[in-house]
Design a protein around this motif. Structure first.
Motif, PDB file in Angstrom:
ATOM      1  N   GLU A  52      -8.624  42.278  -3.085  1.00 12.95           N
ATOM      2  CA  GLU A  52      -8.184  40.887  -3.182  1.00 12.95           C
ATOM      3  C   GLU A  52      -7.833  40.249  -1.847  1.00 12.95           C
ATOM      4  N   ASP A  53      -7.390  41.036  -0.879  1.00 14.91           N
ATOM      5  CA  ASP A  53      -7.009  40.464   0.415  1.00 14.91           C
ATOM      6  C   ASP A  53      -8.199  40.310   1.369  1.00 14.91           C
ATOM      7  N   SER A  54      -9.384  40.684   0.929  1.00 16.19           N
ATOM      8  CA  SER A  54     -10.591  40.561   1.751  1.00 16.19           C
ATOM      9  C   SER A  54     -11.176  39.162   1.627  1.00 16.19           C
ATOM     10  N   GLN A  55     -11.747  38.652   2.728  1.00 19.30           N
ATOM     11  CA  GLN A  55     -12.411  37.347   2.684  1.00 19.30           C
ATOM     12  C   GLN A  55     -13.667  37.384   1.817  1.00 19.30           C
ATOM     13  N   LEU A  56     -14.183  38.578   1.533  1.00 16.17           N
ATOM     14  CA  LEU A  56     -15.380  38.708   0.704  1.00 16.17           C
ATOM     15  C   LEU A  56     -15.069  39.047  -0.754  1.00 16.17           C
ATOM     16  N   PHE A  57     -13.793  39.016  -1.113  1.00 12.21           N
ATOM     17  CA  PHE A  57     -13.407  39.301  -2.499  1.00 12.21           C
ATOM     18  C   PHE A  57     -14.095  38.319  -3.451  1.00 12.21           C
ATOM     19  N   GLY A  58     -14.715  38.849  -4.478  1.00  9.35           N
ATOM     20  CA  GLY A  58     -15.371  38.016  -5.491  1.00  9.35           C
ATOM     21  C   GLY A  58     -16.833  37.728  -5.195  1.00  9.35           C
ATOM     22  N   TYR A  59     -17.306  38.074  -3.991  1.00  4.75           N
ATOM     23  CA  TYR A  59     -18.708  37.828  -3.655  1.00  4.75           C
ATOM     24  C   TYR A  59     -19.584  38.986  -4.101  1.00  4.75           C
ATOM     25  N   GLU A  60     -20.812  38.648  -4.464  1.00  7.89           N
ATOM     26  CA  GLU A  60     -21.797  39.643  -4.878  1.00  7.89           C
ATOM     27  C   GLU A  60     -23.166  39.195  -4.370  1.00  7.89           C
ATOM     28  N   VAL A  61     -23.949  40.150  -3.882  1.00  2.00           N
ATOM     29  CA  VAL A  61     -25.316  39.874  -3.455  1.00  2.00           C
ATOM     30  C   VAL A  61     -26.238  40.630  -4.399  1.00  2.00           C
TER      31      VAL A  61
END
Length: 67
Positions: A52-61
């Protein structure tokens, strides 16, 4: 017309399609900053799930490459 090979999602919502991972990373870098290629590649390969604390949280490729 050839289909795009990579699709970027945020929390399950489709954001954009790309021909390669470099385009995907640059597009997202313009929005949230930082160098994101390595992180997005690890997400794509299933080697990392951002916390959750990552800037990429919630992203998927997702790849759309025919095999």
């Amino acid at each position: 017309m050839q289909d795009k090979k990579y699709s970027l999602y945020k929390n399950g919502i489709h954001l954009h399609d790309f021909d390669n991972m470099s385009q995907c990373a640059k597009w997202l870098e313009n929005i949230i900053g930082h160098s994101l290629y390595q992180g997005l590649s690890r997400i794509r390969d299933g080697k990392w799930t951002p916390k959750e604390d990552s800037q990429l949280f919630g992203y998927e490729v997702r790849t759309n490459i025919e095999q």
